[in-house]
Design a protein around this motif. Sequence first.
Motif: not given
Length: 483
Positions: A8-12, A16-23, A385-401
């Motif tokens: 089961a651990i190998k399958y996970l 791409g799912i984290l699996a650990l043996e023991g606390i 001094t403390r510029p107010a943020v008025v907009g944002e945009a983000t991208f994140s890589l998918l697993p294929n890179g």
Amino acid sequence: GSHEIEPAIKYLLNNGILALEGIKNACLSVSLTEKFFNFRKNQSALSVPPQSLSDRNFAGARKIIQQAKKEDRNILYDEEAKRLLASIGFETTASLYAGSLGETIEASKALGFPVALKIRSDGILSKSDIGGIILGIRNEKELRNAYKALQTKAEENHIPEEDFAVTIQRTLSDAYARELKIGMRNTKQFGPVVYIGVGGLYGDLGFKEEFNFAPISKSDALQLLEAPSISKLLSAYKGFPEVSKELLCTALLRLSQAAVSIPALKSIEIDPFLVGPDSAIVLDAHAAIWDKPLRPSAKAEHLVFPTVLSKPTKKISGDFGELLLRQAQPADIEGFTNYITNLSESSMRLRFHGLSTTPEEIAARALTNDPDRSYTIILTEPSKTRPAVVGEATFSLLPNGKSAEFGISIADNYQRKGLSKFLMAALEEEALSRGLTELVGYVLKDNGGMSKMMQKRGYSQTEDETDPHINLFSLELPEEAAD
């Protein structure tokens, strides 16, 4: 469950799912991850990693590794490991190689007794684990006996007779010196780390090692030396003077820089490292290499560097006035959190699709992620001094890179002023410069303004197969730009 849960651990893990043996392993993973992110946070003020050695210092080390690669070896011989360390500034004891008993006797006389004798093999990293090291040989008679004993050990460990050879080393002793173990290793999850611990005869008694993620600064090295498990050993005690922390810091920094500058170096350990009040010398060392480049790439994929601004701040103007468009930094976390907090319920839903999360969590994800895998830009008012943020945009890589998912939002009082096109253009420009081939975004069907802009920018529209309330917009980036 041990063997029962292993499939089961190998399958996970394979999915791409984290699996650990023991606390215990789970707690260790959480602890290491926390330490890693603290490292990233503390390094964020630096634009480049600390350096004190130029690239030419590593030319000799790279040649040694290159020769081992040509001979299809992944472990350096003892004398090669020492030559590598000497090439980057370490003082080492002399070692000689011998292929017969006669050569061993001659080499020992040349070095002078007492000597240490070790099996020389490209398949054994730790000679001490198999009894392949004999110390304190005082004369020729003891040398002959030691040579025969190592021959027996070689046979027990299936080293062919024709491949048997030894390394001879002069034994040194300093009444005031401490035997330490220092080294670096490249870890799969966190990249290169530098560590220090108790070495020599007492190294296997379970003393805790202290480590930090490379590249380290001098203050990082001093912190390692001040750890309770190490500091007492280094301090003055019952007539023993304090060892040179300056020399130890220099040694740790050189190992850190070797890890940064030579990705092919999988690990190198100095044990024992003899350190006194005014001297530090390598008594023994071993090193392993792997099939990686000898030089770091321009992007240094083997490291996680602090956020480095890839584009300058840009001024934009229109019926919204004048705003600044720039890459977000960890220092923007307070302003970013305030921005998310002040978004209306409708804007939050359109941006985050009703996901249950706090503004603090959103800001942390946007501003402290791995900069090699994500990119966040913000629009701010031009305040000093403390510029107010008025907009944002983000991208994140998918697993294929090669593909990235994007998201975008605008403050309620700045919506319907054409600001989204500036953010999308900046994301597309960055994606092109990184060699990505596709940008994709998930847009709620009732977000008419976003859908209209996507179509104008040439994004293709399909219905999300998993959610009938969402449209998927994608843009294929030019192949020639990706190359």
